[in-house]
Design an enzyme around this catalytic site. Structure first.
Site, PDB file in Angstrom:
ATOM      1  N   ASP A 155      -1.910  -6.275 -74.561  1.00  0.00           N
ATOM      2  CA  ASP A 155      -1.173  -7.534 -74.456  1.00  0.00           C
ATOM      3  C   ASP A 155      -0.602  -7.693 -73.048  1.00  0.00           C
ATOM      4  O   ASP A 155      -0.462  -6.714 -72.306  1.00  0.00           O
ATOM      5  CB  ASP A 155      -0.032  -7.553 -75.491  1.00  0.00           C
ATOM      6  CG  ASP A 155       0.479  -8.962 -75.761  1.00  0.00           C
ATOM      7  OD1 ASP A 155      -0.039  -9.928 -75.180  1.00  0.00           O
ATOM      8  OD2 ASP A 155       1.411  -9.087 -76.581  1.00  0.00           O
TER       9      ASP A 155
ATOM     10  N   GLU B 258       4.092  -9.829 -81.914  1.00  0.00           N
ATOM     11  CA  GLU B 258       3.674  -8.868 -80.880  1.00  0.00           C
ATOM     12  C   GLU B 258       4.390  -7.537 -81.076  1.00  0.00           C
ATOM     13  O   GLU B 258       3.783  -6.465 -80.985  1.00  0.00           O
ATOM     14  CB  GLU B 258       3.986  -9.432 -79.486  1.00  0.00           C
ATOM     15  CG  GLU B 258       3.081 -10.605 -79.119  1.00  0.00           C
ATOM     16  CD  GLU B 258       3.488 -11.334 -77.855  1.00  0.00           C
ATOM     17  OE1 GLU B 258       4.643 -11.179 -77.415  1.00  0.00           O
ATOM     18  OE2 GLU B 258       2.655 -12.066 -77.311  1.00  0.00           O
TER      19      GLU B 258
ATOM     20  N   LYS C 285       4.055  -9.893 -62.168  1.00  0.00           N
ATOM     21  CA  LYS C 285       4.893  -9.570 -63.335  1.00  0.00           C
ATOM     22  C   LYS C 285       5.728  -8.297 -63.139  1.00  0.00           C
ATOM     23  O   LYS C 285       6.650  -8.041 -63.907  1.00  0.00           O
ATOM     24  CB  LYS C 285       4.008  -9.392 -64.580  1.00  0.00           C
ATOM     25  CG  LYS C 285       3.048 -10.542 -64.879  1.00  0.00           C
ATOM     26  CD  LYS C 285       3.784 -11.777 -65.312  1.00  0.00           C
ATOM     27  CE  LYS C 285       2.885 -12.933 -65.687  1.00  0.00           C
ATOM     28  NZ  LYS C 285       2.094 -12.739 -66.882  1.00  0.00           N
TER      29      LYS C 285
HETATM   30  C1  5RP Z   1       3.377 -14.333 -75.449  1.00  0.00           C
HETATM   31  C2  5RP Z   1       3.596 -13.220 -74.494  1.00  0.00           C
HETATM   32  C3  5RP Z   1       2.647 -13.081 -73.359  1.00  0.00           C
HETATM   33  O1  5RP Z   1       2.128 -11.793 -73.359  1.00  0.00           O
HETATM   34  C4  5RP Z   1       3.372 -13.331 -72.083  1.00  0.00           C
HETATM   35  O2  5RP Z   1       4.000 -14.601 -72.174  1.00  0.00           O
HETATM   36  C5  5RP Z   1       2.434 -13.298 -70.879  1.00  0.00           C
HETATM   37  O3  5RP Z   1       1.584 -14.392 -70.934  1.00  0.00           O
HETATM   38  P1  5RP Z   1       0.476 -14.649 -69.833  1.00  0.00           P
HETATM   39  O4  5RP Z   1      -0.521 -13.549 -69.938  1.00  0.00           O
HETATM   40  O5  5RP Z   1      -0.074 -16.010 -70.217  1.00  0.00           O
HETATM   41  O6  5RP Z   1       1.165 -14.696 -68.492  1.00  0.00           O
HETATM   42  O7  5RP Z   1       4.506 -12.441 -74.603  1.00  0.00           O
HETATM   43  O8  5RP Z   1       4.402 -14.419 -76.392  1.00  0.00           O
END
Ligand code: 5RP
Length: 222
Positions: free
Chosen positions: A85, A107, A125
């Site tokens: 994820d 999640e 990030k």
């Molecule tokens: C969804 C999440 C996603 O993992 C998080 O928002 C990151 O998203 P992205 O890969 O689009 O930047 O926690 O609830």
């Protein structure tokens, strides 16, 4: 490489990371968001190598099915090796803020079952201290205002994410202006507020591995 290319690179890297350990009866835990989508798309080419997936959102379940990957209810499976994820923020201890896509509760549940949490993220990030990204908190709708007042007492500025209903039928408060010095402590404290389903801090159960997309290639951090 732009951000989308970095996301595709880590999606592919995550597939390569798990590929040697996949077996015919393997189930894969799959997250939510644009980076998780890159993983799903890369995984689809190898769908004959494993049995199926469990998904942390209806959106990811649909994307998996669209690729012809079988999606199992979490209650049908005893356990599985990998959960892949993205994250909204991640620090050097691999603690995360998640829930930008409002899927934080599922999640957290799927991550709890997996033996290894593989976070896939582009380099934007990675942070020293979390909190610039507003912390999502999933709340039971009737408790929203009460929980918001309690979050103010903890020093945050909660904002109701209007128009969003989670897959569980709940609401989201995004808590701004937190500087999260002790993620485990704050995660526990917020979860103790009556009416909170869960919050988007993943510190009690951080990632095991981070595949970080950078201009110098994908770095593996564990
Ligand atoms: C969804 C999440 C996603 O993992 C998080 O928002 C990151 O998203 P992205 O890969 O689009 O930047 O926690 O609830």
């Amino acid at each position: 490489m732009n951000q989308d290319e970095l996301k595709r690179a880590v999606g592919e890297a995550a597939v390569q990371h798990i590929l040697p350990r996949l077996e015919k009866d393997s189930i894969i835990g799959v997250g939510t968001g644009s980076t998780a989508n890159c993983f799903i798309d890369a995984l689809a080419q190898h769908k004959h190598l494993f049995e199926g997936a469990v998904a942390s959102s209806e959106a990811s379940a649909q994307r998996l099915r669209d690729h012809g990957i079988e999606v199992f209810d979490l209650n049908q499976v005893a356990g599985f090796d990998f959960y892949i994820d993205g994250a909204d923020e991640i620090n050097n201890n691999l603690e995360m803020i998640k829930g930008g896509g409002a899927a934080l509760t599922r999640e957290k549940i799927v991550a709890a079952v997996a033996r290894e949490f593989i976070c896939v993220a582009d380099e934007s990030k990675l942070v020293d201290t979390m909190g610039d990204f507003p912390l999502p908190v999933e709340v039971i709708p009737m408790a929203r205002s009460y929980v918001a007042r309690e979050l103010v007492k903890l020093g945050g500025d909660p904002v109701y994410r209007t128009g969003v209903v989670t897959d569980n039928g709940n609401h989201i408060l995004d808590v701004h202006n937190l500087r999260i010095a002790s993620p485990i402590e704050l995660e526990s404290k917020i979860n103790q507020i009556t009416g909170v389903v869960t919050n988007g801090l993943f510190a009690l159960r951080p990632a095991n591995v981070l595949l970080l997309g950078t201009q110098d290639g994908v770095k593996t951090i564990s």
